[in-house]
Scaffold this motif. Structure first.
Motif, PDB file in Angstrom:
ATOM      1  N   ALA A  92       0.834  -1.211   0.000  1.00  0.00           N
ATOM      2  CA  ALA A  92       0.000   0.000   0.000  1.00  0.00           C
ATOM      3  C   ALA A  92       0.866   1.257   0.000  1.00  0.00           C
ATOM      4  O   ALA A  92       0.578   2.249  -0.695  1.00  0.00           O
ATOM      5  N   ALA A  93       1.959   1.207   0.804  1.00  0.00           N
ATOM      6  CA  ALA A  93       2.840   2.374   0.876  1.00  0.00           C
ATOM      7  C   ALA A  93       3.525   2.620  -0.459  1.00  0.00           C
ATOM      8  O   ALA A  93       3.612   3.770  -0.936  1.00  0.00           O
ATOM      9  N   GLN A  94       4.021   1.590  -1.112  1.00  0.00           N
ATOM     10  CA  GLN A  94       4.687   1.755  -2.394  1.00  0.00           C
ATOM     11  C   GLN A  94       3.679   2.146  -3.477  1.00  0.00           C
ATOM     12  O   GLN A  94       4.025   2.884  -4.418  1.00  0.00           O
ATOM     13  N   SER A  95       2.439   1.681  -3.342  1.00  0.00           N
ATOM     14  CA  SER A  95       1.391   2.106  -4.275  1.00  0.00           C
ATOM     15  C   SER A  95       1.140   3.606  -4.149  1.00  0.00           C
ATOM     16  O   SER A  95       0.970   4.312  -5.161  1.00  0.00           O
ATOM     17  N   TYR A  96       1.116   4.087  -2.902  1.00  0.00           N
ATOM     18  CA  TYR A  96       0.943   5.522  -2.670  1.00  0.00           C
ATOM     19  C   TYR A  96       2.125   6.288  -3.260  1.00  0.00           C
ATOM     20  O   TYR A  96       1.947   7.334  -3.913  1.00  0.00           O
TER      21      TYR A  96
ATOM     22  N   ASN B 252       2.331   9.243  -6.354  1.00  0.00           N
ATOM     23  CA  ASN B 252       2.983  10.555  -6.312  1.00  0.00           C
ATOM     24  C   ASN B 252       3.997  10.693  -7.436  1.00  0.00           C
ATOM     25  O   ASN B 252       4.097  11.753  -8.081  1.00  0.00           O
ATOM     26  N   ILE B 253       4.785   9.623  -7.670  1.00  0.00           N
ATOM     27  CA  ILE B 253       5.782   9.669  -8.739  1.00  0.00           C
ATOM     28  C   ILE B 253       5.095   9.890 -10.081  1.00  0.00           C
ATOM     29  O   ILE B 253       5.557  10.687 -10.919  1.00  0.00           O
ATOM     30  N   SER B 254       3.987   9.210 -10.291  1.00  0.00           N
ATOM     31  CA  SER B 254       3.239   9.367 -11.539  1.00  0.00           C
ATOM     32  C   SER B 254       2.797  10.810 -11.728  1.00  0.00           C
ATOM     33  O   SER B 254       2.949  11.391 -12.810  1.00  0.00           O
ATOM     34  N   GLY B 255       2.246  11.418 -10.666  1.00  0.00           N
ATOM     35  CA  GLY B 255       1.814  12.820 -10.757  1.00  0.00           C
ATOM     36  C   GLY B 255       2.975  13.764 -10.975  1.00  0.00           C
ATOM     37  O   GLY B 255       2.871  14.749 -11.723  1.00  0.00           O
TER      38      GLY B 255
ATOM     39  N   THR C 117       7.266  11.187  -1.164  1.00  0.00           N
ATOM     40  CA  THR C 117       6.649  10.271  -0.211  1.00  0.00           C
ATOM     41  C   THR C 117       7.590  10.032   0.956  1.00  0.00           C
ATOM     42  O   THR C 117       8.779   9.743   0.765  1.00  0.00           O
ATOM     43  N   SER C 118       7.056  10.194   2.149  1.00  0.00           N
ATOM     44  CA  SER C 118       7.820   9.949   3.376  1.00  0.00           C
ATOM     45  C   SER C 118       7.299   8.664   4.019  1.00  0.00           C
ATOM     46  O   SER C 118       6.083   8.461   4.141  1.00  0.00           O
ATOM     47  N   PHE C 119       8.214   7.776   4.395  1.00  0.00           N
ATOM     48  CA  PHE C 119       7.847   6.487   4.997  1.00  0.00           C
ATOM     49  C   PHE C 119       8.160   6.507   6.486  1.00  0.00           C
ATOM     50  O   PHE C 119       9.225   6.983   6.909  1.00  0.00           O
TER      51      PHE C 119
ATOM     52  N   VAL D 249      11.984   3.153 -10.347  1.00  0.00           N
ATOM     53  CA  VAL D 249      12.620   1.835 -10.350  1.00  0.00           C
ATOM     54  C   VAL D 249      12.711   1.282  -8.930  1.00  0.00           C
ATOM     55  O   VAL D 249      12.387   0.105  -8.665  1.00  0.00           O
ATOM     56  N   ALA D 250      13.138   2.156  -7.975  1.00  0.00           N
ATOM     57  CA  ALA D 250      13.264   1.708  -6.593  1.00  0.00           C
ATOM     58  C   ALA D 250      11.910   1.320  -6.008  1.00  0.00           C
ATOM     59  O   ALA D 250      11.791   0.336  -5.265  1.00  0.00           O
ATOM     60  N   THR D 251      10.872   2.073  -6.364  1.00  0.00           N
ATOM     61  CA  THR D 251       9.530   1.777  -5.857  1.00  0.00           C
ATOM     62  C   THR D 251       9.018   0.464  -6.418  1.00  0.00           C
ATOM     63  O   THR D 251       8.400  -0.351  -5.706  1.00  0.00           O
ATOM     64  N   GLN D 252       9.260   0.248  -7.713  1.00  0.00           N
ATOM     65  CA  GLN D 252       8.843  -1.018  -8.327  1.00  0.00           C
ATOM     66  C   GLN D 252       9.522  -2.209  -7.650  1.00  0.00           C
ATOM     67  O   GLN D 252       8.888  -3.219  -7.353  1.00  0.00           O
ATOM     68  N   GLN D 253      10.810  -2.088  -7.372  1.00  0.00           N
ATOM     69  CA  GLN D 253      11.538  -3.184  -6.720  1.00  0.00           C
ATOM     70  C   GLN D 253      11.010  -3.424  -5.305  1.00  0.00           C
ATOM     71  O   GLN D 253      10.839  -4.574  -4.885  1.00  0.00           O
ATOM     72  N   ALA D 254      10.722  -2.318  -4.579  1.00  0.00           N
ATOM     73  CA  ALA D 254      10.209  -2.471  -3.219  1.00  0.00           C
ATOM     74  C   ALA D 254       8.832  -3.112  -3.228  1.00  0.00           C
ATOM     75  O   ALA D 254       8.514  -3.951  -2.368  1.00  0.00           O
ATOM     76  N   TYR D 255       7.991  -2.721  -4.201  1.00  0.00           N
ATOM     77  CA  TYR D 255       6.655  -3.310  -4.291  1.00  0.00           C
ATOM     78  C   TYR D 255       6.762  -4.810  -4.591  1.00  0.00           C
ATOM     79  O   TYR D 255       6.084  -5.646  -3.963  1.00  0.00           O
ATOM     80  N   SER D 256       7.613  -5.165  -5.562  1.00  0.00           N
ATOM     81  CA  SER D 256       7.782  -6.577  -5.916  1.00  0.00           C
ATOM     82  C   SER D 256       8.312  -7.376  -4.735  1.00  0.00           C
ATOM     83  O   SER D 256       7.903  -8.539  -4.522  1.00  0.00           O
ATOM     84  N   ALA D 257       9.211  -6.780  -3.950  1.00  0.00           N
ATOM     85  CA  ALA D 257       9.759  -7.482  -2.775  1.00  0.00           C
ATOM     86  C   ALA D 257       8.671  -7.728  -1.746  1.00  0.00           C
ATOM     87  O   ALA D 257       8.616  -8.804  -1.115  1.00  0.00           O
ATOM     88  N   ASN D 258       7.757  -6.750  -1.563  1.00  0.00           N
ATOM     89  CA  ASN D 258       6.652  -6.941  -0.620  1.00  0.00           C
ATOM     90  C   ASN D 258       5.701  -8.035  -1.117  1.00  0.00           C
ATOM     91  O   ASN D 258       5.170  -8.818  -0.327  1.00  0.00           O
ATOM     92  N   VAL D 259       5.477  -8.072  -2.435  1.00  0.00           N
ATOM     93  CA  VAL D 259       4.658  -9.150  -2.994  1.00  0.00           C
ATOM     94  C   VAL D 259       5.314 -10.497  -2.718  1.00  0.00           C
ATOM     95  O   VAL D 259       4.641 -11.491  -2.355  1.00  0.00           O
TER      96      VAL D 259
END
Length: 464
Positions: A15-19, A23-26, A41-43, A436-446
């Protein structure tokens, strides 16, 4: 059970990486939006405390981190009414189309004059500020800035700035013929420099005396001055030496000159020449000895009044002649003529607005067809103690919030750059790195979630 916690944590990470990717998309989409401020985005980690040695790394929380205070690049547009803030500050605008009278704040400065004369940016934000009287510079109204059919009225000449050198030995028509004596017609000259007021009593060279006067005087400068309402008139002048220096006389005498102007703008030969009523005296070093009625400032600048000036029968009124601290001298000149070093006057004809520009303090300056400039408005600019606390809305606008504090008028060290707009502070290359970093983090959470699910399935199979 830690497997269940792992699944929940992985879900929070997804959910966090989706958020974050939202933001990156916008940010990427608005990479070329004027005045856009990216949202990072702040985590924040959420830890479940289960004892000194049983602390479990928990879920993650994603929050927006605003970059409202981060400067974007400035780009020149060539449009005079465009303006960019370099430093802190926001333009105050109003979205009239929304029907709201509430002020909002923006960094988007692509302002242009609409068909009604208002300054509006690309998202329909009407610039607020002060409208000025171009003549006096006073505020005429506050609110929406409106510039339409602006005319600068003509201004009557009231001051002449003048600097010149008068020759010690003038070369006149008479002196070429062998007569180097001063011009001494008693009814036309002023000899006494101690007068406390200009002497204008019959100090006029009449038509019968004009030929002799022209023979014994030197041509001075001619300039265009302006009557009331801005109508032009030509002012022609002549200098006549009316007393030679006599160091051995008792008491010693200084050289004295008189200044005359033509009563006709054509300076025809039958024009009367009017004495300005002052004796311009020079010491042996060629320095002006100010007349008694002149005004001398603390810096030594000399000014004196030429009263009741009239040309072509039209009164111009009193004119102040500023000579500066050393603007008028009497030094040797090989040509024997008057050398004009500076000549300017403060009058002008009426003019219509041609173009607009913006100065560094937010003053909107009009250039007029009479070659004059005048301030016509000032842009409303404010600051906030915490600009990142502003609440963003559509169109690059921000609203005041409890976190931002109240607006503070002024630039607070910033400057406005006219003919420029501020670009988006979103760097596409940097956003791609985050993507790229967000995609990798999302895939790792999956991967964590699928692994935990497999472990849970193994446990259920063991129970069976």
């Amino acid at each position: 059970m830690s497997i269940t916690a792992a699944i929940n944590t992985a879900i929070s990470g997804m959910a966090a990486q989706s958020y974050a990717i939202g933001n990156i998309s916008g940010n990427i989409a608005n990479a070329h939006t004027p005045g856009f401020k990216r949202i990072d985005t702040s985590f924040a980690d959420l830890v479940s405390n289960q004892g000194p040695k049983r602390t479990l790394a928990g879920p993650v929380l994603a929050e927006a981190r605003f970059t409202t205070s981060v400067q974007g690049p400035l780009t020149a547009t060539g449009v005079g009414t465009n303006m960019a803030i370099n430093g802190s500050g926001f333009f105050t605008v109003m979205q009239r189309e929304s029907g709201s009278a509430q002020s909002v704040y923006t960094r988007r400065g692509d302002f242009a004059v609409d068909k009604q004369g208002y300054l509006v940016n690309g998202t329909g934000g009407y610039l607020l500020g002060n409208n000025l009287d171009p003549v006096s510079g006073r505020v005429t109204s506050s609110g929406l800035i409106k510039i339409a059919n602006t005319t600068l009225p003509g201004r009557q000449t009231t001051r002449i700035d003048y600097a010149a050198n008068l020759p010690k030995v003038p070369t006149t028509t008479a002196s070429v013929g062998g007569d180097s004596s001063p011009y001494t017609v008693a009814s036309a000259v002023v000899i006494d420099p101690t007068l406390t007021a200009p002497d204008l009593t019959k100090k006029v060279v009449g038509a019968a005396q004009v030929p002799a006067f022209l023979d014994k005087s030197l041509m001075g400068p001619s300039l265009t001055m302006y009557m009331a309402g801005g109508s032009p008139a030509s002012l022609s002048t002549r200098w006549a030496k009316v007393q030679d220096a006599a160091a051995t006389a008792t008491p010693p005498k200084n050289a004295i000159w008189n200044l005359f102007y033509a009563s006709s703008s054509t300076a025809a030969k039958d024009s009367d020449w009017v004495n300005v009523g002052s004796a311009f005296s020079f010491d042996s070093a060629g320095k002006l000895v100010p007349p008694a009625h002149a005004t001398v400032s603390s810096s030594g600048a000399v000014s004196l009044k030429i009263p009741q000036v009239a040309v072509d029968g039209v009164s111009v009124g009193d004119i102040t002649m500023n000579l500066g601290s050393s603007g008028l001298t009497q030094n040797a000149a090989s040509a024997g003529t008057v050398t004009t070093n500076a000549l300017a006057q403060d009058g002008y004809a009426s003019g219509s607005l041609k173009s607009l520009s913006v100065s560094g303090d937010g003053t909107i300056v009009g250039s007029f067809s009479n070659e004059m400039t005048a301030s016509v408005a000032t842009a409303g600019v404010v600051n906030f103690m915490n600009p990142n606390g502003l609440r963003p809305t559509s169109g690059g606008n921000y609203e005041q919030s409890r976190d931002s504090g109240a607006p503070l008028a002024g630039l607070n060290g910033g400057t406005i750059v006219g003919g420029n707009i501020e670009g988006s502070n979103s760097d596409v290359a940097g956003q791609f790195s985050k993507l790229v970093a967000t995609q990798q983090a999302y895939s790792a959470n999956v991967k964590v979630m699928t692994t935990a699910n497999q472990m849970m399935a193994d446990l259920l199979n063991a129970v069976r």
